[in-house]
Motif scaffolding. Structure first.
Motif, short mmCIF file in Angstrom:
data_model
loop_
_atom_site.label_atom_id
_atom_site.label_comp_id
_atom_site.label_asym_id
_atom_site.label_seq_id
_atom_site.Cartn_x
_atom_site.Cartn_y
_atom_site.Cartn_z
N VAL A 1 8.38 -6.28 16.79
CA VAL A 1 7.30 -7.24 16.95
C VAL A 1 6.09 -6.75 16.16
O VAL A 1 5.67 -5.60 16.31
N GLN A 2 5.57 -7.61 15.32
CA GLN A 2 4.34 -7.31 14.60
C GLN A 2 3.23 -8.18 15.16
O GLN A 2 3.42 -9.37 15.39
N LEU A 3 2.07 -7.56 15.37
CA LEU A 3 0.93 -8.27 15.93
C LEU A 3 -0.20 -8.27 14.92
O LEU A 3 -0.53 -7.24 14.33
N GLN A 4 -0.81 -9.43 14.74
CA GLN A 4 -1.91 -9.59 13.78
C GLN A 4 -3.10 -10.17 14.52
O GLN A 4 -3.08 -11.33 14.93
N ALA A 5 -4.13 -9.34 14.68
CA ALA A 5 -5.34 -9.79 15.34
C ALA A 5 -6.33 -10.33 14.32
O ALA A 5 -6.43 -9.81 13.20
N SER A 6 -7.07 -11.35 14.72
CA SER A 6 -8.07 -11.93 13.84
C SER A 6 -9.17 -12.56 14.68
O SER A 6 -9.04 -12.69 15.90
N GLY A 7 -10.25 -12.97 14.00
CA GLY A 7 -11.32 -13.68 14.68
C GLY A 7 -12.57 -12.86 14.94
O GLY A 7 -13.56 -13.40 15.45
N GLY A 8 -12.53 -11.59 14.60
CA GLY A 8 -13.71 -10.77 14.80
C GLY A 8 -14.82 -11.15 13.83
O GLY A 8 -14.63 -11.92 12.90
N GLY A 9 -16.01 -10.59 14.06
CA GLY A 9 -17.13 -10.86 13.19
C GLY A 9 -18.42 -10.36 13.78
O GLY A 9 -18.43 -9.61 14.76
N LEU A 10 -19.51 -10.81 13.18
CA LEU A 10 -20.85 -10.44 13.63
C LEU A 10 -21.44 -11.61 14.40
O LEU A 10 -21.44 -12.75 13.92
N VAL A 11 -21.95 -11.32 15.58
CA VAL A 11 -22.53 -12.38 16.42
C VAL A 11 -23.74 -11.82 17.14
O VAL A 11 -23.81 -10.61 17.42
N GLN A 12 -24.69 -12.68 17.42
CA GLN A 12 -25.86 -12.24 18.17
C GLN A 12 -25.53 -12.14 19.66
O GLN A 12 -24.62 -12.83 20.16
N ALA A 13 -26.27 -11.32 20.34
CA ALA A 13 -26.10 -11.20 21.79
C ALA A 13 -26.24 -12.58 22.43
O ALA A 13 -27.12 -13.36 22.06
N GLY A 14 -25.35 -12.86 23.36
CA GLY A 14 -25.32 -14.16 24.01
C GLY A 14 -24.40 -15.15 23.35
O GLY A 14 -24.12 -16.22 23.91
N GLY A 15 -23.90 -14.80 22.17
CA GLY A 15 -23.01 -15.69 21.44
C GLY A 15 -21.57 -15.57 21.88
O GLY A 15 -21.25 -14.85 22.84
N SER A 16 -20.72 -16.29 21.16
CA SER A 16 -19.29 -16.35 21.51
C SER A 16 -18.42 -16.11 20.29
O SER A 16 -18.82 -16.39 19.15
N LEU A 17 -17.24 -15.59 20.56
CA LEU A 17 -16.20 -15.44 19.55
C LEU A 17 -14.86 -15.69 20.22
O LEU A 17 -14.72 -15.43 21.43
N ARG A 18 -13.89 -16.14 19.44
CA ARG A 18 -12.54 -16.24 19.96
C ARG A 18 -11.62 -15.42 19.07
O ARG A 18 -11.50 -15.69 17.86
N LEU A 19 -10.98 -14.44 19.66
CA LEU A 19 -10.01 -13.63 18.95
C LEU A 19 -8.61 -14.22 19.13
O LEU A 19 -8.30 -14.80 20.17
N SER A 20 -7.80 -14.07 18.10
CA SER A 20 -6.41 -14.50 18.16
C SER A 20 -5.50 -13.33 17.84
O SER A 20 -5.87 -12.43 17.08
N CYS A 21 -4.32 -13.36 18.41
CA CYS A 21 -3.31 -12.34 18.15
C CYS A 21 -1.99 -13.06 17.94
O CYS A 21 -1.41 -13.58 18.90
N ALA A 22 -1.53 -13.09 16.71
CA ALA A 22 -0.30 -13.77 16.37
C ALA A 22 0.84 -12.76 16.30
O ALA A 22 0.72 -11.73 15.64
N ALA A 23 1.93 -13.08 16.98
CA ALA A 23 3.10 -12.20 17.00
C ALA A 23 4.16 -12.75 16.07
O ALA A 23 4.37 -13.96 15.99
N SER A 24 4.83 -11.85 15.38
CA SER A 24 5.91 -12.25 14.49
C SER A 24 7.02 -11.23 14.58
O SER A 24 6.85 -10.14 15.12
N GLY A 25 8.16 -11.61 14.07
CA GLY A 25 9.30 -10.71 14.04
C GLY A 25 10.24 -10.89 15.20
O GLY A 25 11.41 -10.61 15.12
N ARG A 26 9.69 -11.33 16.31
CA ARG A 26 10.49 -11.55 17.50
C ARG A 26 9.63 -12.35 18.45
O ARG A 26 8.43 -12.14 18.51
#
Length: 127
Positions: A1-26
């Motif tokens: 199983v390979q996992l690929q995380a994405s969605g990080g970045g720079l945000v101000q305090a109080g803000g929001s982000l959504r991270l994703s983790c896509a699995a492949s291989g199985r």
């Protein structure tokens, strides 16, 4: 199983982000999945975990009420919605999958509970 995380970045305090983790291989649809984070100079710490169906989740006290973990098994993807972000949330965020058998009514909170890891995605929260 390979996992690929994405969605990080720079945000101000109080803000929001959504991270994703896509699995492949199985297909990861039967795996317990987790998110961890590691700030510079600190050990990797548990953030959230979700069971295979999405019906059971557990959070670190530091993120409870602000972060939500979810999954879409049709897309082999796990998400971490992060709201009301704080500067102390600045870290590299890692997704992980447990390939070993799981036991009902148990939460998997340790790095050692997981078998597969993604490469990490950086989240920086400015004050």
């Amino acid at each position: 199983v390979q996992l690929q995380a994405s969605g990080g970045g720079l945000v101000q305090a109080g803000g929001s982000l959504r991270l994703s983790c896509a699995a492949s291989g199985r297909s990861s649809s039967s795996y317990v999945m987790g998110w961890f984070r590691q700030a510079p100079g600190n050990e990797r710490e548990f953030v959230a975990t979700i069971n295979w169906s999405g019906g059971r989740t557990y959070y670190a006290d530091s993120v409870k009420g602000r972060f939500t973990i979810s999954r879409d098994n049709t897309k082999n993807t796990v998400y971490l919605q992060m709201n009301s972000l704080k500067p102390e949330g600045t870290a590299a965020y890692y997704c992980a999958a447990r390939g070993r058998p799981v036991y009902s009514n148990r939460n998997y909170l340790s790095e050692n509970d997981y078998d597969y890891w993604g490469q990490g995605t950086q989240v920086t929260v400015s004050s």
